[in-house]
Design a protein around this motif. Structure first.
Motif, PDB file in Angstrom:
ATOM      1  N   GLY A  72       8.376   0.913  10.426  1.00 22.36           N
ATOM      2  CA  GLY A  72       7.538  -0.097   9.792  1.00 22.36           C
ATOM      3  C   GLY A  72       8.273  -0.728   8.638  1.00 22.36           C
ATOM      4  N   HIS A  73       7.913  -1.943   8.308  1.00 21.67           N
ATOM      5  CA  HIS A  73       8.609  -2.637   7.226  1.00 21.67           C
ATOM      6  C   HIS A  73       8.105  -2.183   5.866  1.00 21.67           C
ATOM      7  CE1 HIS A  73       9.275  -5.947   4.286  1.00 21.67           C
ATOM      8  NE2 HIS A  73      10.479  -5.839   4.806  1.00 21.67           N
ATOM      9  N   LEU A  74       9.071  -1.877   4.974  1.00 23.72           N
ATOM     10  CA  LEU A  74       8.751  -1.518   3.598  1.00 23.72           C
ATOM     11  C   LEU A  74       9.991  -1.704   2.745  1.00 23.72           C
ATOM     12  CD1 LEU A  74       6.724   1.414   2.184  1.00 23.72           C
ATOM     13  CD2 LEU A  74       9.061   1.117   1.417  1.00 23.72           C
ATOM     14  N   SER A  76       5.018  -5.334  -0.202  1.00 23.43           N
ATOM     15  CA  SER A  76       5.387  -4.716   1.073  1.00 23.43           C
ATOM     16  C   SER A  76       4.960  -3.248   1.112  1.00 23.43           C
ATOM     17  CB  SER A  76       6.891  -4.850   1.336  1.00 23.43           C
ATOM     18  OG  SER A  76       7.636  -3.835   0.707  1.00 23.43           O
ATOM     19  N   ILE A  77       4.975  -2.584  -0.035  1.00 22.86           N
ATOM     20  CA  ILE A  77       4.499  -1.198  -0.090  1.00 22.86           C
ATOM     21  C   ILE A  77       3.014  -1.152   0.232  1.00 22.86           C
ATOM     22  CG2 ILE A  77       4.152   0.807  -1.579  1.00 22.86           C
ATOM     23  CD1 ILE A  77       6.642  -0.123  -3.161  1.00 22.86           C
ATOM     24  N   ASP A  78       2.259  -2.045  -0.377  1.00 21.86           N
ATOM     25  CA  ASP A  78       0.817  -2.090  -0.112  1.00 21.86           C
ATOM     26  C   ASP A  78       0.535  -2.401   1.357  1.00 21.86           C
ATOM     27  OD1 ASP A  78       0.135  -1.479  -2.698  1.00 21.86           O
ATOM     28  OD2 ASP A  78      -0.326  -3.543  -3.290  1.00 21.86           O
ATOM     29  N   ALA A  79       1.294  -3.352   1.923  1.00 28.00           N
ATOM     30  CA  ALA A  79       1.060  -3.740   3.312  1.00 28.00           C
ATOM     31  C   ALA A  79       1.355  -2.582   4.257  1.00 28.00           C
ATOM     32  CB  ALA A  79       1.926  -4.949   3.664  1.00 28.00           C
ATOM     33  N   PHE A  80       2.438  -1.859   3.992  1.00 20.63           N
ATOM     34  CA  PHE A  80       2.776  -0.702   4.832  1.00 20.63           C
ATOM     35  C   PHE A  80       1.673   0.355   4.740  1.00 20.63           C
ATOM     36  CE2 PHE A  80       4.518   3.571   5.231  1.00 20.63           C
ATOM     37  CZ  PHE A  80       5.119   3.512   6.474  1.00 20.63           C
ATOM     38  N   ILE A  86      -0.984   2.028   7.667  1.00 22.97           N
ATOM     39  CA  ILE A  86      -1.144   3.461   7.943  1.00 22.97           C
ATOM     40  C   ILE A  86      -2.604   3.865   7.785  1.00 22.97           C
ATOM     41  CG2 ILE A  86      -0.560   5.786   7.145  1.00 22.97           C
ATOM     42  CD1 ILE A  86       1.726   4.428   8.631  1.00 22.97           C
ATOM     43  N   LEU A  87      -3.237   3.440   6.710  1.00 27.03           N
ATOM     44  CA  LEU A  87      -4.640   3.797   6.477  1.00 27.03           C
ATOM     45  C   LEU A  87      -5.544   3.206   7.547  1.00 27.03           C
ATOM     46  CD1 LEU A  87      -4.838   3.364   2.591  1.00 27.03           C
ATOM     47  CD2 LEU A  87      -4.576   5.489   3.883  1.00 27.03           C
ATOM     48  N   GLN A  95       4.137   4.332  -6.047  1.00 27.09           N
ATOM     49  CA  GLN A  95       3.152   3.417  -5.483  1.00 27.09           C
ATOM     50  C   GLN A  95       2.831   3.781  -4.037  1.00 27.09           C
ATOM     51  OE1 GLN A  95       4.005  -0.781  -5.969  1.00 27.09           O
ATOM     52  NE2 GLN A  95       2.575  -1.363  -4.350  1.00 27.09           N
ATOM     53  N   LEU A  96       3.839   4.099  -3.252  1.00 23.66           N
ATOM     54  CA  LEU A  96       3.612   4.453  -1.855  1.00 23.66           C
ATOM     55  C   LEU A  96       2.733   5.693  -1.740  1.00 23.66           C
ATOM     56  CD1 LEU A  96       4.270   4.064   1.170  1.00 23.66           C
ATOM     57  CD2 LEU A  96       6.265   5.552   0.814  1.00 23.66           C
ATOM     58  N   THR A  97       3.052   6.715  -2.511  1.00 26.01           N
ATOM     59  CA  THR A  97       2.302   7.969  -2.431  1.00 26.01           C
ATOM     60  C   THR A  97       0.855   7.794  -2.868  1.00 26.01           C
ATOM     61  OG1 THR A  97       4.353   9.179  -2.886  1.00 26.01           O
ATOM     62  CG2 THR A  97       2.275  10.391  -3.155  1.00 26.01           C
ATOM     63  N   THR A  98       0.640   7.075  -3.952  1.00 25.82           N
ATOM     64  CA  THR A  98      -0.736   6.898  -4.433  1.00 25.82           C
ATOM     65  C   THR A  98      -1.539   6.016  -3.491  1.00 25.82           C
ATOM     66  OG1 THR A  98       0.029   5.107  -5.904  1.00 25.82           O
ATOM     67  CG2 THR A  98      -0.174   7.301  -6.848  1.00 25.82           C
TER      68      THR A  98
END
Length: 327
Positions: A79-81, A88-92, A96-97, A137-140
């Motif tokens: 996936g793009h990140l 892009s982090i939020d979109a990825f 997933i969610l 940011q990704l983890t949270t």
């Protein structure tokens, strides 16, 4: 400071490989995300997790490059990140969610080292922004999926580079001090270790445990591309022909050995009920005490973690600062 930084006597060691530490562990039905999972130790981590049955998702800035690198890891998703691009982090994370899948394993393996000074669009220093803030940011953002797993692990790739610097809360982005590539790297790696401490504290009641990892010095990956080969030779990491020196007891490892501690932290039942610790050589590292600090600083053969990298007060402060910086 009271600490759980006590080796377990895992039965593994500096020469152990990722395949050896995961032997007998079935990850069927588990979902894993491995940042940096298309090169170096990240690729080896993704490969062995997938071979053990996990669904593996690899975020990548260059999706086509990642797919090519993962051609021998059948079933791995890409996936793009971009860790320097908050959108892009939020979109990825949203994808997933939206998939409804729980997230059992999050291995934050991507990173950069000792780069020239660069800043992201927010003005944040590049190594801190990539190595720490992007993964924060990704983890949270993925937290609900980690909770949904009913038992998840987060692995943060740190480094013995913690010796170069702690976190300078007064000047995180080198706005007032001279930029030194290794000081910036050390700050980001200390931040990675502190992040694991606070993820574990905040997540434990929800079944989320976290670990920081020193993988060793693996020079045949892209991580050292900004380093002078002559300096690596002088440090004994390359021989006179420019080939990597393998000496696991001095942390000079193969990719397979370098991925071992990450995979152990992500999957081993030996760590059930534990978390918030810094690990190396496939075991929990001892705390570097004042009486052994000189020996630890004098070479790479003495394992250990500096207290500033596992300090719970600094970890809590870093979390609060990171929340503000990532909005």
């Amino acid at each position: 400071m009271t600490t759980t930084q006590h080796p377990l006597g895992s039965g593994f060691g500096a020469t152990s490989t990722a395949e050896e530490v995961i032997k007998g562990i079935d990850l069927t039905g588990k979902v894993a995300i491995v940042t940096g999972g298309y090169s170096g130790i990240g690729l080896e981590t993704a490969r062995v997790l997938r071979a053990a049955g996990a669904e593996v998702v690899v975020p990548a800035r260059d999706v086509e490059r990642a797919r090519t690198a993962l051609k021998d890891v059948p079933g791995a998703e890409v996936g793009h990140l971009d860790l320097l691009d908050p959108a892009s982090i939020d979109a990825f994370a949203e994808k997933i969610l939206a998939s409804g899948r729980p997230l059992h394993l999050l291995v934050n393996s991507a990173g950069i080292m000792a780069t020239p000074l660069a800043r992201d669009a927010r003005g944040y220093e590049g190594q801190f922004a990539t190595n720490h803030l992007g993964h924060f940011q990704l983890t949270t953002r993925l937290w609900p999926a980690l909770v949904a797993a009913g038992g998840a692990r987060v692995v943060a790739l740190s480094s013995r580079g913690i010796r170069f610097a702690g976190v300078d809360f007064d000047d995180l982005h080198f706005e007032h001090r001279t930029y030194e590539p290794f000081v910036a790297y050390g700050q980001s790696k200390t931040a990675n270790a502190l992040f694991a401490v606070e993820v574990d504290r905040r997540g434990q009641a929800q079944g989320i445990r976290a670990f920081a990892v020193h993988p060793g010095l693996i020079v045949d990956t892209g991580l050292v591309k900004h380093l002078d080969p002559a300096a690596l030779q002088a440090a004994g990491a390359l021989d006179s022909e420019g080939r990597p020196v393998r000496d696991p007891e001095r942390q000079m490892k193969t990719v397979q050995q370098g991925a071992a501690t990450s995979v152990w932290c992500a999957t081993s039942p030996q760590l059930d009920g534990l978390g918030g610790v810094y690990c190396e050589n496939v075991d929990i590292s001892p705390l570097v005490t004042p009486e052994n600090e000189a020996a630890w600083a004098g070479g790479d053969s003495v394992p250990g973690v500096l207290s500033r990298a596992v300090d719970p007060e600094a970890a809590a402060r870093l979390w609060e600062v990171s929340e503000r910086l990532t909005a």
